[in-house]
Design an enzyme around this catalytic site. Structure first.
Site, PDB file in Angstrom:
ATOM      1  N   LYS A  11       0.627  -1.442  -0.057  1.00  0.00           N
ATOM      2  CA  LYS A  11       0.018  -0.030  -0.192  1.00  0.00           C
ATOM      3  C   LYS A  11       0.670   1.352   0.037  1.00  0.00           C
ATOM      4  O   LYS A  11       0.337   2.202   0.409  1.00  0.00           O
ATOM      5  CB  LYS A  11      -0.815   0.138   1.235  1.00  0.00           C
TER       6      LYS A  11
ATOM      7  N   ARG B  34       2.310  -0.438  -7.326  1.00  0.00           N
ATOM      8  CA  ARG B  34       1.498  -0.649  -8.585  1.00  0.00           C
ATOM      9  C   ARG B  34       1.626   0.497  -9.503  1.00  0.00           C
ATOM     10  O   ARG B  34       1.858   0.533 -10.563  1.00  0.00           O
ATOM     11  CB  ARG B  34       0.143  -1.035  -8.519  1.00  0.00           C
TER      12      ARG B  34
ATOM     13  N   ARG C 127       5.330   5.418   2.046  1.00  0.00           N
ATOM     14  CA  ARG C 127       4.412   6.553   2.180  1.00  0.00           C
ATOM     15  C   ARG C 127       4.310   6.808   3.691  1.00  0.00           C
ATOM     16  O   ARG C 127       4.887   6.088   4.615  1.00  0.00           O
ATOM     17  CB  ARG C 127       2.755   6.050   2.065  1.00  0.00           C
TER      18      ARG C 127
ATOM     19  N   TYR D 273      -3.124  11.325 -10.752  1.00  0.00           N
ATOM     20  CA  TYR D 273      -2.402  11.119 -11.974  1.00  0.00           C
ATOM     21  C   TYR D 273      -2.599   9.882 -12.824  1.00  0.00           C
ATOM     22  O   TYR D 273      -2.737   8.755 -12.132  1.00  0.00           O
ATOM     23  CB  TYR D 273      -1.104  11.331 -11.741  1.00  0.00           C
TER      24      TYR D 273
ATOM     25  N   ARG E   5      -8.729   4.647  -3.084  1.00  0.00           N
ATOM     26  CA  ARG E   5      -9.799   4.523  -2.353  1.00  0.00           C
ATOM     27  C   ARG E   5     -10.018   5.354  -1.097  1.00  0.00           C
ATOM     28  O   ARG E   5      -8.885   5.545  -0.499  1.00  0.00           O
ATOM     29  CB  ARG E   5     -10.192   3.027  -1.953  1.00  0.00           C
TER      30      ARG E   5
END
Length: 315
Positions: free
Chosen positions: A72, A76, A155, A263, A280
């Site tokens: 997460k 990807r 992140r 983006y 999401r």
């Protein structure tokens, strides 16, 4: 190609002398060595490799770069953006070779068979986010290729926890299965539940220490996942430089999709966005609980910044 594959095999078979590496737990070492012996049985002979060569001159080969995580964190998106470069050949699915025992026991030939066909000038890339937090993976990657170039995208740890929960929540919803609220995971006996797996996955400095036992820091490029979402081009430029690729990706390859809120990509006039499962909305969390989560990560984040010699704009 045969020479390259034989070289990869010899690299694995040759014993590695790494004086600076800390000692590994004996029980873990015994288990790892047992699996490694099985792997070597499958890969120690040249004839074990089948050269899957296409008529156009492309072939399947071991990856020279792996996106090791984090879950997460935007792996990807990073892979899709990197695939804009003509010198990148990316495996479409998460391979889970180094962290799943049933896959690892299949040996390197199986691993090669999961790779895309690529030309000699291209870099083959695979991504499996679970690699970063799996204790056994760094040693296994090192045994395969000591010079591997690794990509790690991170992140804000608190945001990553919420994204982690959100993914599992929607997976259950799609199967019409009930799933507890995030508060039920984050709180235990009135305190922050530090045993929650999503929280452990965000303790970056612990997992990074394990990778640095085997790879020098200059072999691991950390992509700022928060910046990649807000302004992807500068982050991808840094990845190009790290992989020593010619600068082929430019700002025109990215455009902001107002409907989706993130983006998307433009390649040779063709526009595409990430799957609808990406981006999401996170669940609403009580402000005090969110602050408690951010406070918990303050010290681990400081240790991580010190470890990698770099800071990030995290809470």
């Amino acid at each position: 190609m045969a020479a390259f594959l034989l070289g990869a095999v010899l690299l694995i078979v040759q014993p590695q002398i790494v004086p600076s590496r800390p000692a590994i737990n004996s029980n873990a070492e015994t288990s790892s060595q047992s699996v490694q012996r099985e792997l070597l049985k499958k890969t120690s002979q040249k004839n074990d490799f089948k050269e899957n060569v296409h008529s156009n001159g492309s072939c399947q080969q071991l990856p020279q770069t792996i996106i090791i995580g984090v879950r997460k964190g935007g792996t990807r998106a990073l892979l899709e953006m990197l695939s804009l470069h003509p010198d990148i050949a990316a495996a479409e699915s998460e391979v889970h070779f180094f962290d799943w025992e049933d896959h690892y026991r299949n040996g390197l030939q199986w691993y090669i068979n999961q790779m895309p066909f690529s030309y000699p000038h291209q870099i083959t890339v695979e991504k499996t986010p679970a690699y970063f937090t799996s204790p056994k993976v760094p040693e296994r990657v090192y045994n395969m290729n000591q010079s591997m170039r690794l990509l790690l995208i991170l992140r804000d740890p608190s945001e990553r926890v919420l994204s982690d929960y959100t993914q599992v929540f929607y997976n259950h919803m799609q199967k019409h299965k009930p799933y507890p609220s995030i508060e039920q995971f984050l709180i235990k006996n009135g305190e922050l539940n530090v045993d929650y797996k999503a929280i452990n996955r965000s303790l970056y400095y612990i997992h990074m220490q394990n990778w640095l036992k085997y790879f020098p820091l200059d072999h691991i490029h950390i992509v700022d996942g928060d910046k990649l979402i807000k302004d992807p081009f500068p982050e991808i430029e840094k990845v190009e430089r790290f992989l020593k690729l010619s600068p082929q990706i430019n700002a025109s390859n990215f455009y902001f999709n107002k409907t989706k809120g993130f983006y998307c990509l433009r390649d040779s006039g063709r526009e595409r966005c990430l799957h609808e499962s990406k981006g999401r909305a996170h669940p609403q969390v009580d402000t005090r609980l969110l602050e408690k989560l951010q406070e918990y990560f303050h010290e681990p984040n400081r240790k991580f910044f010190e470890l990698v010699g770099r800071t990030f704009d995290w809470h």
